[in-house]
Design a protein around this motif. Structure first.
Motif, PDB file in Angstrom:
ATOM      1  N   MET A 110       0.944  -1.087  -0.058  1.00  0.00           N
ATOM      2  CA  MET A 110       0.183  -0.116  -0.035  1.00  0.00           C
ATOM      3  C   MET A 110       1.004   1.361   0.064  1.00  0.00           C
ATOM      4  N   ILE A 111       0.403   2.264  -0.344  1.00  0.00           N
ATOM      5  CA  ILE A 111       1.205   3.644  -0.751  1.00  0.00           C
ATOM      6  C   ILE A 111       0.836   4.239   0.659  1.00  0.00           C
ATOM      7  N   THR A 112       1.860   5.211   1.272  1.00  0.00           N
ATOM      8  CA  THR A 112       1.670   5.854   2.287  1.00  0.00           C
ATOM      9  C   THR A 112       0.906   7.235   2.196  1.00  0.00           C
ATOM     10  N   GLN A 113       0.350   7.689   3.423  1.00  0.00           N
ATOM     11  CA  GLN A 113      -0.327   9.075   3.221  1.00  0.00           C
ATOM     12  C   GLN A 113       0.434  10.119   2.572  1.00  0.00           C
ATOM     13  N   LYS A 114       1.780  10.080   2.621  1.00  0.00           N
ATOM     14  CA  LYS A 114       2.796  11.276   2.283  1.00  0.00           C
ATOM     15  C   LYS A 114       2.371  11.146   0.775  1.00  0.00           C
ATOM     16  N   THR A 115       2.731   9.732   0.141  1.00  0.00           N
ATOM     17  CA  THR A 115       2.502   9.400  -1.431  1.00  0.00           C
ATOM     18  C   THR A 115       1.378   9.849  -1.941  1.00  0.00           C
ATOM     19  N   LYS A 116       0.117   9.717  -1.189  1.00  0.00           N
ATOM     20  CA  LYS A 116      -1.177  10.220  -1.523  1.00  0.00           C
ATOM     21  C   LYS A 116      -1.245  11.609  -1.569  1.00  0.00           C
ATOM     22  N   TYR A 117      -0.633  12.285  -0.682  1.00  0.00           N
ATOM     23  CA  TYR A 117      -0.733  13.920  -0.905  1.00  0.00           C
ATOM     24  C   TYR A 117       0.003  14.282  -1.920  1.00  0.00           C
ATOM     25  N   ALA A 118       1.318  13.681  -2.186  1.00  0.00           N
ATOM     26  CA  ALA A 118       2.197  14.014  -3.266  1.00  0.00           C
ATOM     27  C   ALA A 118       1.262  13.812  -4.626  1.00  0.00           C
ATOM     28  N   LEU A 119       0.624  12.732  -4.881  1.00  0.00           N
ATOM     29  CA  LEU A 119      -0.074  12.492  -5.941  1.00  0.00           C
ATOM     30  C   LEU A 119      -1.266  13.417  -6.373  1.00  0.00           C
ATOM     31  N   LYS A 120      -2.023  13.910  -4.964  1.00  0.00           N
ATOM     32  CA  LYS A 120      -2.878  14.975  -5.132  1.00  0.00           C
ATOM     33  C   LYS A 120      -2.282  16.151  -5.707  1.00  0.00           C
ATOM     34  N   ALA A 121      -1.131  16.489  -5.212  1.00  0.00           N
ATOM     35  CA  ALA A 121      -0.612  17.848  -5.388  1.00  0.00           C
ATOM     36  C   ALA A 121      -0.052  17.875  -6.862  1.00  0.00           C
ATOM     37  N   MET A 122       0.638  16.702  -7.438  1.00  0.00           N
ATOM     38  CA  MET A 122       0.784  16.678  -8.633  1.00  0.00           C
ATOM     39  C   MET A 122      -0.403  16.693  -9.790  1.00  0.00           C
ATOM     40  N   ILE A 123      -1.534  16.159  -9.322  1.00  0.00           N
ATOM     41  CA  ILE A 123      -2.608  16.156 -10.053  1.00  0.00           C
ATOM     42  C   ILE A 123      -3.046  17.756 -10.154  1.00  0.00           C
ATOM     43  N   ALA A 124      -3.015  18.288  -9.011  1.00  0.00           N
ATOM     44  CA  ALA A 124      -3.557  19.849  -9.075  1.00  0.00           C
ATOM     45  C   ALA A 124      -2.763  20.534  -9.873  1.00  0.00           C
ATOM     46  N   LEU A 125      -1.301  20.176  -9.661  1.00  0.00           N
ATOM     47  CA  LEU A 125      -0.405  20.954 -10.707  1.00  0.00           C
ATOM     48  C   LEU A 125      -0.605  20.771 -12.206  1.00  0.00           C
ATOM     49  N   ALA A 126      -0.974  19.518 -12.533  1.00  0.00           N
ATOM     50  CA  ALA A 126      -1.078  18.997 -13.685  1.00  0.00           C
ATOM     51  C   ALA A 126      -2.214  19.570 -14.585  1.00  0.00           C
ATOM     52  N   GLU A 127      -3.153  19.560 -13.685  1.00  0.00           N
ATOM     53  CA  GLU A 127      -4.709  20.505 -13.984  1.00  0.00           C
ATOM     54  C   GLU A 127      -4.307  21.955 -14.117  1.00  0.00           C
ATOM     55  N   GLU A 128      -3.379  22.556 -13.565  1.00  0.00           N
ATOM     56  CA  GLU A 128      -3.230  23.859 -13.730  1.00  0.00           C
ATOM     57  C   GLU A 128      -2.321  24.033 -14.923  1.00  0.00           C
ATOM     58  N   ALA A 129      -1.477  23.169 -15.321  1.00  0.00           N
ATOM     59  CA  ALA A 129      -0.352  23.261 -16.479  1.00  0.00           C
ATOM     60  C   ALA A 129      -1.278  23.214 -17.707  1.00  0.00           C
ATOM     61  N   ALA A 130      -2.400  22.333 -17.564  1.00  0.00           N
ATOM     62  CA  ALA A 130      -3.148  22.224 -18.788  1.00  0.00           C
ATOM     63  C   ALA A 130      -4.320  23.273 -18.931  1.00  0.00           C
ATOM     64  N   GLY A 131      -4.345  24.086 -18.048  1.00  0.00           N
ATOM     65  CA  GLY A 131      -4.998  25.319 -18.086  1.00  0.00           C
ATOM     66  C   GLY A 131      -4.413  26.492 -18.360  1.00  0.00           C
ATOM     67  N   PHE A 171       2.055  19.189   5.283  1.00  0.00           N
ATOM     68  CA  PHE A 171       2.660  18.154   4.899  1.00  0.00           C
ATOM     69  C   PHE A 171       3.125  18.613   3.312  1.00  0.00           C
ATOM     70  N   LEU A 172       2.397  19.474   3.011  1.00  0.00           N
ATOM     71  CA  LEU A 172       2.592  19.848   1.400  1.00  0.00           C
ATOM     72  C   LEU A 172       3.975  20.480   1.379  1.00  0.00           C
ATOM     73  N   GLU A 173       4.388  21.479   2.431  1.00  0.00           N
ATOM     74  CA  GLU A 173       5.379  21.988   2.347  1.00  0.00           C
ATOM     75  C   GLU A 173       6.748  21.280   2.331  1.00  0.00           C
ATOM     76  N   HIS A 174       6.724  20.053   2.993  1.00  0.00           N
ATOM     77  CA  HIS A 174       7.937  19.197   2.891  1.00  0.00           C
ATOM     78  C   HIS A 174       8.089  18.458   1.677  1.00  0.00           C
ATOM     79  N   ILE A 175       6.735  17.934   1.089  1.00  0.00           N
ATOM     80  CA  ILE A 175       6.578  17.282  -0.184  1.00  0.00           C
ATOM     81  C   ILE A 175       6.991  18.076  -1.300  1.00  0.00           C
ATOM     82  N   LEU A 176       6.339  19.139  -1.311  1.00  0.00           N
ATOM     83  CA  LEU A 176       6.712  19.894  -2.398  1.00  0.00           C
ATOM     84  C   LEU A 176       8.298  20.336  -2.640  1.00  0.00           C
ATOM     85  N   LEU A 177       8.844  20.707  -1.671  1.00  0.00           N
ATOM     86  CA  LEU A 177      10.326  20.724  -1.656  1.00  0.00           C
ATOM     87  C   LEU A 177      10.927  19.595  -2.047  1.00  0.00           C
ATOM     88  N   ASP A 178      10.497  18.323  -1.669  1.00  0.00           N
ATOM     89  CA  ASP A 178      11.162  17.154  -2.125  1.00  0.00           C
ATOM     90  C   ASP A 178      10.930  16.863  -3.523  1.00  0.00           C
TER      91      ASP A 178
END
Length: 118
Positions: A1-22, A42-49
């Motif tokens: 199973m994926i971790t909560q950190k990975t879920k947040y990273a994926l959600k952030a990447m999806i939000a950024l991908a949707e913005e990139a498409a718009g 959590f996003l602060e650390h994830i986005l820096l990584d």
């Protein structure tokens, strides 16, 4: 199973991908949090990584924030999982990035467990 950190990273990447498409603007941590539902702390650390590993860029100032620097279709989910959580192989002898021979295996070529998971 994926971790909560990975879920947040994926959600952030999806939000950024949707913005990139718009509009393609940089998003602040606050905006990413609102769009993805991931907590800001959590996003602060994830986005820096993700920036450090080459997925994201950042901009300072009034129109600052984070943006994808890769095309969304160039982002491999497997690579993203490995960047956030580390190796995803079920056995160390199958890992692409963290290969190690198994302690109890005498011959990888004839190992039935390795063959099963491989």
């Amino acid at each position: 199973m994926i971790t909560q950190k990975t879920k947040y990273a994926l959600k952030a990447m999806i939000a950024l991908a949707e913005e990139a498409a718009g509009a393609g603007e940089a998003l602040t941590i606050e905006q990413i949090s609102q769009r993805s539902g991931a907590p800001k702390r959590f996003l602060e650390h994830i986005l820096l990584d993700l920036k450090r590993t080459g997925y994201l860029g950042s901009r300072r100032g009034r129109s600052g924030g984070y943006m994808l620097i890769k095309e969304p279709r160039q982002v491999s989910i497997g690579e993203l999982l490995r960047e956030v959580d580390g190796p995803i192989a079920p056995l160390p002898c199958l890992s692409r990035r963290a290969y190690q021979p198994c302690d109890d295996c005498e011959d990888e070529e004839s190992c039935r467990i390795r063959r099963l998971f491989g």
